[in-house]
Design an enzyme around this catalytic site. Structure first.
Site, PDB file in Angstrom:
ATOM      1  N   CYS A  75      35.989  33.099  49.248  1.00  0.00           N
ATOM      2  CA  CYS A  75      35.867  34.532  48.959  1.00  0.00           C
ATOM      3  C   CYS A  75      34.771  34.848  47.957  1.00  0.00           C
ATOM      4  O   CYS A  75      34.330  35.990  47.856  1.00  0.00           O
ATOM      5  CB  CYS A  75      37.195  35.083  48.444  1.00  0.00           C
ATOM      6  SG  CYS A  75      37.728  34.374  46.866  1.00  0.00           S
ATOM      7  N   GLU A 113      42.242  35.529  55.500  1.00  0.00           N
ATOM      8  CA  GLU A 113      42.485  36.167  54.198  1.00  0.00           C
ATOM      9  C   GLU A 113      41.221  36.121  53.373  1.00  0.00           C
ATOM     10  O   GLU A 113      40.495  35.115  53.383  1.00  0.00           O
ATOM     11  CB  GLU A 113      43.625  35.433  53.474  1.00  0.00           C
ATOM     12  CG  GLU A 113      43.969  35.979  52.091  1.00  0.00           C
ATOM     13  CD  GLU A 113      43.223  35.286  50.952  1.00  0.00           C
ATOM     14  OE1 GLU A 113      43.304  35.765  49.803  1.00  0.00           O
ATOM     15  OE2 GLU A 113      42.542  34.263  51.228  1.00  0.00           O
ATOM     16  N   ARG A 157      46.788  41.679  42.507  1.00  0.00           N
ATOM     17  CA  ARG A 157      45.992  40.815  43.390  1.00  0.00           C
ATOM     18  C   ARG A 157      45.936  41.439  44.776  1.00  0.00           C
ATOM     19  O   ARG A 157      46.804  41.198  45.621  1.00  0.00           O
ATOM     20  CB  ARG A 157      46.594  39.416  43.449  1.00  0.00           C
ATOM     21  CG  ARG A 157      45.704  38.400  44.155  1.00  0.00           C
ATOM     22  CD  ARG A 157      46.337  37.028  44.215  1.00  0.00           C
ATOM     23  NE  ARG A 157      45.361  36.010  44.565  1.00  0.00           N
ATOM     24  CZ  ARG A 157      44.589  35.391  43.696  1.00  0.00           C
ATOM     25  NH1 ARG A 157      44.672  35.679  42.410  1.00  0.00           N
ATOM     26  NH2 ARG A 157      43.714  34.469  44.091  1.00  0.00           N
ATOM     27  N   ARG A 159      44.232  41.789  48.404  1.00  0.00           N
ATOM     28  CA  ARG A 159      43.445  41.008  49.341  1.00  0.00           C
ATOM     29  C   ARG A 159      43.491  41.648  50.720  1.00  0.00           C
ATOM     30  O   ARG A 159      44.450  42.351  51.055  1.00  0.00           O
ATOM     31  CB  ARG A 159      43.978  39.568  49.429  1.00  0.00           C
ATOM     32  CG  ARG A 159      43.811  38.746  48.145  1.00  0.00           C
ATOM     33  CD  ARG A 159      42.353  38.454  47.879  1.00  0.00           C
ATOM     34  NE  ARG A 159      42.125  37.550  46.761  1.00  0.00           N
ATOM     35  CZ  ARG A 159      41.892  37.936  45.517  1.00  0.00           C
ATOM     36  NH1 ARG A 159      41.898  39.237  45.218  1.00  0.00           N
ATOM     37  NH2 ARG A 159      41.666  37.060  44.564  1.00  0.00           N
TER      38      ARG A 159
END
Length: 313
Positions: A75, A113, A157, A159
């Site tokens: 990421c 993800e 968090r 995502r």
């Protein structure tokens, strides 16, 4: 009946795999090239075939067929912390390795993800490349940004989760889970009455000692140090756990407990990612453990989506 089989790329310490396993799937094989992460993976998935190698060196034809391909691909190239280099970063180009596996294996479902910034990166062009990479093989796509707080984990968090289906009817039937407001607090995750090893505490020799003691005056909330120094903001939930915790120990979130001011331990970081207590680190350095905690996923989010997929499949 044989379990629905999952193949896992960029597995890290196995957060995505764990969520799918908890929902009834079987992990056929997994891959990562980071030696420390692979050590943690093997400790916790001793019966899973783990290929420790650069994904570019792996021939998908040599691996068993699967029903689902999952990948938490790197990421950093797309995140704010990674300076948003995207496909100009070699790690960003690893997306096309996922496409290579899809082309050969043609799984029923592809699960990806990444950071939420993926949607905005390069004015949306990066996300369009990913979308088209799936569409070129005939996959229909659904996606959603989900925060750890949506599954009652007190960590900020957010995502993006991308689910692609080979069969458009499966795509039409699938919907992301409904989530409920956060009820858990950080003190449901950590116990301030437990004394931890001295290595986690800021002693008088630390250059931050005086300032920390001046700013963290009570045993509530959670703090962290950023580029400008000790953040004045007291977080009511855990700030986003980042991979740079392994490079800079002072980037680990900080609390005051009954014995002083300290960093979260790696096990507490895993708890803020929704991992079970039985998950362990063995034979890796403290720096590696923190890096692994920041690089992994919020397991209950994965489990909630995987459960919906399991019902469908």
């Amino acid at each position: 009946m044989d379990k629905v089989k999952v193949g896992s790329l960029f597995s890290g310490i196995g957060g995505i795999d764990l969520g799918f396993e908890q929902s009834g799937f079987g992990i056929a094989w997994a891959n990562d090239f980071d030696a420390a992460a692979c050590k943690t993976y093997r400790n916790n998935f001793p019966s899973t075939i783990l290929i420790e190698d650069d994904v570019r060196n792996i021939n998908p034809c040599a691996l068993s067929d699967i029903d689902v391909l999952v990948a938490g691909f790197p990421c950093q190239p797309f995140s704010v912390m990674g300076y948003r280099r995207g496909f100009n970063d070699p790690r960003g180009n690893l997306l096309f390795e996922i496409a290579r596996f899809i082309d050969v294996k043609r799984p029923k479902v592809v699960f990806l993800e990444n950071v939420k910034n993926l949607m905005e990166h390069d004015n949306g062009k990066t996300f369009l490349v990913i979308y088209n990479a799936l569409a070129q093989f005939g996959y229909s796509v659904k996606y959603k940004v989900i925060n750890a707080t949506d599954v009652n984990i007190p960590q900020n968090r957010a995502r993006i989760f991308i689910v692609a289906f080979r069969d458009i009817e499966d795509c039409d039937k699938f919907s992301f889970p409904q989530y409920t407001p956060l009820e858990a607090t950080i003190d449901d995750v950590i116990d301030r009455s437990i004394k931890h090893d001295d290595i986690y505490y800021y002693g008088s020799e630390s250059r931050y000692f005086k300032e920390l003691n001046a700013k963290i005056v009570d045993k509530t909330g959670i703090y962290r140090i950023d580029d400008s120094g000790i953040a004045t903001r007291k977080w009511e939930i855990c700030p986003t756990l980042k991979a740079n915790m392994g490079t800079y120990h002072d980037r680990v979130p900080i609390i005051r407990d009954d014995f002083g001011i300290r960093m979260l331990t790696p096990m507490e970081c895993l708890a803020f990612q929704g991992y079970p207590k039985k998950y362990t680190f063995k034979g890796v350095s403290l720096k590696s453990a923190y890096k692994q905690c920041g690089n992994t996923v919020c397991v209950p989010i994965i489990k909630s989506i995987a459960a919906k997929l399991f019902e469908l499949m």
